[in-house]
Design a protein around this motif. Structure first.
Motif, mmCIF file in Angstrom:
data_model
loop_
_atom_site.group_PDB
_atom_site.id
_atom_site.type_symbol
_atom_site.label_atom_id
_atom_site.label_comp_id
_atom_site.label_asym_id
_atom_site.label_seq_id
_atom_site.Cartn_x
_atom_site.Cartn_y
_atom_site.Cartn_z
ATOM 1 N N LYS A 68 0.798 -1.229 0.000
ATOM 2 C CA LYS A 68 0.000 0.000 0.000
ATOM 3 C C LYS A 68 0.831 1.280 0.000
ATOM 4 N N LEU A 69 2.087 1.153 0.393
ATOM 5 C CA LEU A 69 2.916 2.345 0.553
ATOM 6 C C LEU A 69 3.584 2.723 -0.770
ATOM 7 N N GLN A 70 3.658 4.017 -1.046
ATOM 8 C CA GLN A 70 4.343 4.435 -2.268
ATOM 9 C C GLN A 70 5.855 4.329 -2.079
ATOM 10 N N PHE A 71 6.495 3.646 -3.032
ATOM 11 C CA PHE A 71 7.936 3.424 -2.952
ATOM 12 C C PHE A 71 8.700 4.636 -3.499
ATOM 13 N N VAL A 72 9.763 5.019 -2.787
ATOM 14 C CA VAL A 72 10.641 6.101 -3.238
ATOM 15 C C VAL A 72 12.047 5.522 -3.454
ATOM 16 N N PRO A 73 12.457 5.329 -4.723
ATOM 17 C CA PRO A 73 13.776 4.758 -5.005
ATOM 18 C C PRO A 73 14.900 5.705 -4.585
ATOM 19 N N MET A 74 16.032 5.124 -4.189
ATOM 20 C CA MET A 74 17.196 5.940 -3.830
ATOM 21 C C MET A 74 18.432 5.472 -4.593
ATOM 22 N N LEU A 75 19.209 6.425 -5.051
ATOM 23 C CA LEU A 75 20.569 6.123 -5.505
ATOM 24 C C LEU A 75 21.477 6.409 -4.307
ATOM 25 N N TRP A 76 21.881 5.338 -3.608
ATOM 26 C CA TRP A 76 22.506 5.477 -2.296
ATOM 27 C C TRP A 76 23.871 6.174 -2.345
ATOM 28 N N GLY A 77 24.710 5.746 -3.291
ATOM 29 C CA GLY A 77 26.059 6.311 -3.356
ATOM 30 C C GLY A 77 26.467 6.536 -4.798
ATOM 31 N N ALA A 78 27.658 7.060 -4.987
ATOM 32 C CA ALA A 78 28.078 7.385 -6.342
ATOM 33 C C ALA A 78 28.923 6.285 -6.976
ATOM 34 N N ALA A 129 28.247 15.817 -7.800
ATOM 35 C CA ALA A 129 27.606 16.706 -8.783
ATOM 36 C C ALA A 129 27.660 16.091 -10.180
ATOM 37 N N SER A 130 28.812 15.535 -10.572
ATOM 38 C CA SER A 130 28.865 14.987 -11.930
ATOM 39 C C SER A 130 28.050 13.697 -12.036
ATOM 40 N N GLU A 131 28.047 12.897 -10.952
ATOM 41 C CA GLU A 131 27.194 11.708 -10.938
ATOM 42 C C GLU A 131 25.716 12.097 -11.019
ATOM 43 N N TRP A 132 25.370 13.160 -10.329
ATOM 44 C CA TRP A 132 23.988 13.637 -10.330
ATOM 45 C C TRP A 132 23.544 13.995 -11.755
ATOM 46 N N ILE A 133 24.403 14.774 -12.414
ATOM 47 C CA ILE A 133 24.066 15.245 -13.759
ATOM 48 C C ILE A 133 23.935 14.064 -14.729
ATOM 49 N N ARG A 156 29.093 20.176 9.026
ATOM 50 C CA ARG A 156 29.827 19.505 7.949
ATOM 51 C C ARG A 156 28.880 19.134 6.803
ATOM 52 N N GLY A 157 27.689 18.677 7.171
ATOM 53 C CA GLY A 157 26.694 18.308 6.164
ATOM 54 C C GLY A 157 26.280 19.515 5.321
ATOM 55 N N LEU A 158 26.026 20.635 5.989
ATOM 56 C CA LEU A 158 25.584 21.828 5.257
ATOM 57 C C LEU A 158 26.691 22.381 4.367
ATOM 58 N N GLN A 159 27.912 22.268 4.864
ATOM 59 C CA GLN A 159 29.074 22.680 4.072
ATOM 60 C C GLN A 159 29.173 21.823 2.800
ATOM 61 N N TRP A 160 29.002 20.527 2.965
ATOM 62 C CA TRP A 160 29.047 19.590 1.827
ATOM 63 C C TRP A 160 27.987 19.999 0.801
ATOM 64 N N LEU A 161 26.795 20.304 1.300
ATOM 65 C CA LEU A 161 25.685 20.630 0.405
ATOM 66 C C LEU A 161 25.978 21.887 -0.414
ATOM 67 N N GLN A 162 26.586 22.871 0.242
ATOM 68 C CA GLN A 162 26.951 24.089 -0.482
ATOM 69 C C GLN A 162 27.967 23.805 -1.559
ATOM 70 N N GLU A 163 28.955 22.976 -1.217
ATOM 71 C CA GLU A 163 29.980 22.634 -2.210
ATOM 72 C C GLU A 163 29.373 21.851 -3.363
ATOM 73 N N PHE A 164 28.413 21.006 -3.054
ATOM 74 C CA PHE A 164 27.716 20.250 -4.091
ATOM 75 C C PHE A 164 27.015 21.206 -5.065
ATOM 76 N N GLY A 170 24.471 24.923 -11.493
ATOM 77 C CA GLY A 170 23.150 25.088 -12.104
ATOM 78 C C GLY A 170 22.629 23.855 -12.816
ATOM 79 N N GLY A 171 23.435 22.773 -12.842
ATOM 80 C CA GLY A 171 23.023 21.593 -13.600
ATOM 81 C C GLY A 171 22.265 20.531 -12.805
ATOM 82 N N CYS A 172 22.040 20.783 -11.506
ATOM 83 C CA CYS A 172 21.336 19.784 -10.695
ATOM 84 C C CYS A 172 19.994 20.357 -10.261
ATOM 85 N N THR A 173 18.930 19.758 -10.721
ATOM 86 C CA THR A 173 17.603 20.188 -10.279
ATOM 87 C C THR A 173 17.237 19.414 -9.030
#
Ligand SMILES: *[C@@H]1O[C@H](CO)[C@@H](O)[C@H](O)[C@H]1NC(C)=O
Ligand SMILES: *[C@@H]1O[C@H](CO)[C@@H](O)[C@H](O)[C@H]1NC(C)=O
Ligand SMILES: *[C@@H]1O[C@H](CO)[C@@H](O)[C@H](O)[C@H]1NC(C)=O
Length: 307
Positions: A68-78, A129-133, A156-164, A170-173
């Motif tokens: 019954k639950l909607q599945f959300v796929p994940m790409l876990w790592g690069a 970022a390049s894996e994402w694109i 550290r997490g927020l810093q990573w996100l900014q660098e990402f 601009g290429g990652c939606t």
């Protein structure tokens, strides 16, 4: 006097309201971790609960809880050499699920890429970022909403996100921002406020959260406060408590688990699924070992006294 009394009562109202966990919420989902007993999966399959969605850190759904639950796929790592065999063909896997008639609206990208231990996928922001694109951005063609990498709830997490985002150029939606939090309630609310202020254009998902290693009462109070808070924030659209596993294998302390060591719902588990709480107390592996030790001791003592 009378006025004082009334204002004292009114002052109590928000804190009373804050502690109520609604029996169901359209935001509430399951962060699925495979348990040691397959029977536990029946607890989560959606037939008796009002959970609406789940993820399992993988691209492919978990059959046992899939009714019954909607599945959300994940790409876990690069790195395609990691456990996630689907990493090189994430697009094809997700497209295959949709083509076979499954309703998919969202996908999640990289789990705790800023962490290299404890379940983190340890990806450099520029590699991410390049894996994402390459692998995630094309899913926009399928009309899916893309979840940004879920960093650890830390500076550290927020810093990573900014660098990402800088590396994405601009290429990652990213349509929504999944976050994680481990700590007390005040810390969680303040972290969420900080993230919301930084990324005001994105809705937020809380895909892992908890207050690890606390006693039962503190854990339940945090659970109630955090869940009702997430329900009240309009910019939060989804959340999933960590975790849906037995207390004796919990890596966040026995009292954060939704199941006891025997696989029964704890009170938290019952609140989460909107079922009646039965007062089942979770215990840890240590409690169990001490209990087993005592049982052996008592049996041996009885045996020798009768022998
Ligand atoms: C948590 O919420 C449940 C459900 O609303 C309620 O029955 C319980 O008393 C609350 N517990 C705490 C510690 O606030
Ligand atoms: C939201 O803002 C971030 C940072 O300001 C930006 O990189 C991202 O592309 C934006 N996302 C959307 C969906 O507009
Ligand atoms: C979150 O950000 C929105 C702006 O996008 C703002 O209206 C809202 O007040 C913020 N919420 C919190 C809790 O900071």
């Amino acid at each position: 006097m009378r006025v004082n009394r009334i204002s004292a009562i009114l002052a109590l109202v928000p804190s009373i309201l804050a502690d109520i966990v609604e029996p169901s919420s359209p935001k509430r989902g399951l962060c699925y971790v495979e348990g040691e007993d397959p029977a536990d999966d029946k607890t989560w399959d959606g037939s008796e609960s009002d959970l609406t969605w789940y993820y399992n850190y993988q691209a492919m759904p978990t059959d046992a809880i899939d009714s019954k639950l909607q599945f959300v796929p994940m790409l876990w790592g690069a790195d395609s050499s990691n456990d996630n065999a689907d990493a090189t063909s994430f697009y094809d896997t997700v497209k295959g699920l949709i083509d076979s008639g499954r309703e998919i609206q969202y996908v999640l990208g990289f789990n705790e890429p800023d962490g290299c231990t404890d379940g983190g996928s340890c990806v450099d922001p520029s590699v991410a970022a390049s894996e994402w694109i390459d692998k995630i951005e094309p899913l926009k063609n399928l009309d899916l909403q893309l979840g940004a990498p879920a960093v650890t709830g830390s500076p550290r997490g927020l810093q990573w996100l900014q660098e990402f985002y800088t590396a994405c150029d601009g290429g990652c939606t990213t349509d929504f921002l999944p976050i994680h939090w481990y700590g007390n309630f005040e810390g969680m609310a303040s972290f969420m406020g900080q993230v919301n202020a930084t990324y005001q254009n994105m809705t937020m998902w809380m895909t892992e959260f908890g207050f690890p290693g606390q006693d039962l009462e503190t854990s339940q109070t945090f659970f109630n406060q955090s869940i009702s808070y997430l329900d009240r924030q309009d910019y939060v659209t989804h959340y999933s408590w960590f975790g849906a596993f037995r207390s004796d294998v919990s890596n966040v302390g026995p009292n954060s688990a939704l199941l006891t060591e025997k696989g029964e719902l704890t009170d938290m588990g019952a609140y989460y699924l909107g079922e009646p709480a039965e007062g089942n107390i979770p215990s840890s592996a240590t409690d169990r070992a001490i209990f087993a030790g005592w049982s052996i001791f008592v049996s041996a003592a009885l045996f020798w006294s009768f022998a």
